[in-house]
Design a protein around this motif. Sequence first.
Motif, PDB file in Angstrom:
ATOM      1  N   ALA A  42       0.836  -1.202   0.000  1.00  0.00           N
ATOM      2  CA  ALA A  42       0.000   0.000   0.000  1.00  0.00           C
ATOM      3  C   ALA A  42       0.872   1.254   0.000  1.00  0.00           C
ATOM      4  O   ALA A  42       0.622   2.208  -0.760  1.00  0.00           O
ATOM      5  CB  ALA A  42      -0.906  -0.007   1.220  1.00  0.00           C
ATOM      6  N   MET A  43       1.896   1.237   0.818  1.00  0.00           N
ATOM      7  CA  MET A  43       2.802   2.393   0.870  1.00  0.00           C
ATOM      8  C   MET A  43       3.544   2.550  -0.452  1.00  0.00           C
ATOM      9  O   MET A  43       3.754   3.674  -0.930  1.00  0.00           O
ATOM     10  CB  MET A  43       3.799   2.213   2.023  1.00  0.00           C
ATOM     11  N   ASN A  44       3.953   1.421  -1.035  1.00  0.00           N
ATOM     12  CA  ASN A  44       4.673   1.455  -2.307  1.00  0.00           C
ATOM     13  C   ASN A  44       3.782   1.981  -3.433  1.00  0.00           C
ATOM     14  O   ASN A  44       4.243   2.705  -4.328  1.00  0.00           O
ATOM     15  CB  ASN A  44       5.188   0.066  -2.648  1.00  0.00           C
ATOM     16  N   LEU A  45       2.503   1.617  -3.397  1.00  0.00           N
ATOM     17  CA  LEU A  45       1.559   2.115  -4.403  1.00  0.00           C
ATOM     18  C   LEU A  45       1.502   3.641  -4.390  1.00  0.00           C
ATOM     19  O   LEU A  45       1.591   4.294  -5.435  1.00  0.00           O
ATOM     20  CB  LEU A  45       0.160   1.556  -4.120  1.00  0.00           C
ATOM     21  N   VAL A  46       1.370   4.199  -3.192  1.00  0.00           N
ATOM     22  CA  VAL A  46       1.245   5.653  -3.077  1.00  0.00           C
ATOM     23  C   VAL A  46       2.577   6.334  -3.363  1.00  0.00           C
ATOM     24  O   VAL A  46       2.627   7.377  -4.025  1.00  0.00           O
ATOM     25  CB  VAL A  46       0.740   6.038  -1.665  1.00  0.00           C
ATOM     26  N   ALA A  47       3.670   5.721  -2.894  1.00  0.00           N
ATOM     27  CA  ALA A  47       4.988   6.328  -3.085  1.00  0.00           C
ATOM     28  C   ALA A  47       5.443   6.279  -4.533  1.00  0.00           C
ATOM     29  O   ALA A  47       6.254   7.121  -4.962  1.00  0.00           O
ATOM     30  CB  ALA A  47       6.006   5.614  -2.196  1.00  0.00           C
ATOM     31  N   SER A  48       4.944   5.322  -5.323  1.00  0.00           N
ATOM     32  CA  SER A  48       5.449   5.098  -6.681  1.00  0.00           C
ATOM     33  C   SER A  48       4.617   5.767  -7.768  1.00  0.00           C
ATOM     34  O   SER A  48       5.012   5.750  -8.940  1.00  0.00           O
ATOM     35  CB  SER A  48       5.507   3.592  -6.982  1.00  0.00           C
ATOM     36  N   ASN A  49       3.457   6.322  -7.411  1.00  0.00           N
ATOM     37  CA  ASN A  49       2.565   6.859  -8.435  1.00  0.00           C
ATOM     38  C   ASN A  49       2.290   8.335  -8.208  1.00  0.00           C
ATOM     39  O   ASN A  49       1.805   8.745  -7.150  1.00  0.00           O
ATOM     40  CB  ASN A  49       1.237   6.091  -8.419  1.00  0.00           C
TER      41      ASN A  49
END
Length: 303
Positions: free
Chosen positions: A200-207
């Motif tokens: 979830a954190m990676n989704l927000v951090a990567s987009n």
Amino acid sequence: MQMRVATFGISDQMIASALRTQSTMANQQMQEASGLVSSDFGGLGSTTQQVINLQVSATRSQSYIDAATLTNSKIQVMYSAVNSIADLATQFRAQLTSATSASSTDAASVTESARNMLEQAASVLNTQYNGSYLFGGSETKTAPVDVSSTGYAAATSPSSVDSSYYQGDSQLASVRVSDSQTVSYGVSADNPAFEKLLRAMNLVASNSPLSSETLNEALDLAVEAVDELGLVQTRISNASASIENASAYQTEYLSYVQTLGSDLTSVDVAAVTAKLATYQAQLTASYSAIAKVQSLNLASYLR
């Protein structure tokens, strides 16, 4: 001369008896000084094997207690780490809830915050205790989590399970707490609760910019992660309780075994002291009688 020949046998018996009494006294004096039946196994007689068995049981029980104590210290560190992750997950969920409900979202701020939280979560999952990583399974010498750009691919929505950040294995830590009981307490960093939170954190951090689909999926994952982290905490807590109960039993058993061993190897010092006084009186009388017998001769008798 006839009188001395006639009393030789009696004199010899009296001397032998006195020497036996003296030997017994020496042994009693050692018992009085040490409080023990004997300084080695040879003096324990028929109870020797029983004493040895009790000592073996006591040593084994103490090893279980030591292992439980060390493990519970490790578990406390693990629980604290998971608690920190849970707090981070709750903060992240609150941030996403606010972002999805707001009329306008500062995407750059949310993205930056998610990136920072991702790194914090990875750092916590790389917690060490006594030089060993706690969340990598049996791979205790390698950091279990790597969320760098080369080790953890940027996620896009819709996402799928991705534990490529995990550098450990699937073997969870356990401890033997008795001859027949082993308690599993380990948690690996690829646990679904951690995986969902990091994803979830990676989704927000990567987009960037953030779409509503990405925010909603990340929020759903964060909600699930918070719930599942609670289960992880419960599991660790239950393992700790099981280890503490086993340790308490072993402590009680060790006390019982040590008491039995002490009963077999220790003496009542007061009773031994009383016996010594009796033997002392007996020995004094024996030597007095021997002196009297040895002083007899025909000339003295005829005088």
